[in-house]
Design a protein around this motif. Structure first.
Motif: not given
Length: 57
Positions: A51-57
């Motif tokens: 979720r943290g990785l995807l939130a950086t988009d």
């Protein structure tokens, strides 16, 4: 991925070219348990990291 002492450097080495060309990714490491190479994934923690990785988009 499980981290077995003899394979760690090989697996990490494959991530380097990926990062150089600009791919975003995370290496999720889980300990292996001896010669049997049994391992388990901490699913809740892994999903939080995803979720943290995807939130950086």
């Amino acid at each position: 991925m499980p981290v077995t002492p003899g394979w760690r450097n090989t697996r990490f080495a494959m991530a380097r070219p990926s990062r150089i060309v600009g791919h975003r990714h995370v290496l999720w490491l889980e300990p292996s348990h001896g010669a049997q190479e049994r391992w388990q994934v901490d699913i809740p923690a892994m999903l939080d990291a995803l979720r943290g990785l995807l939130a950086t988009d």
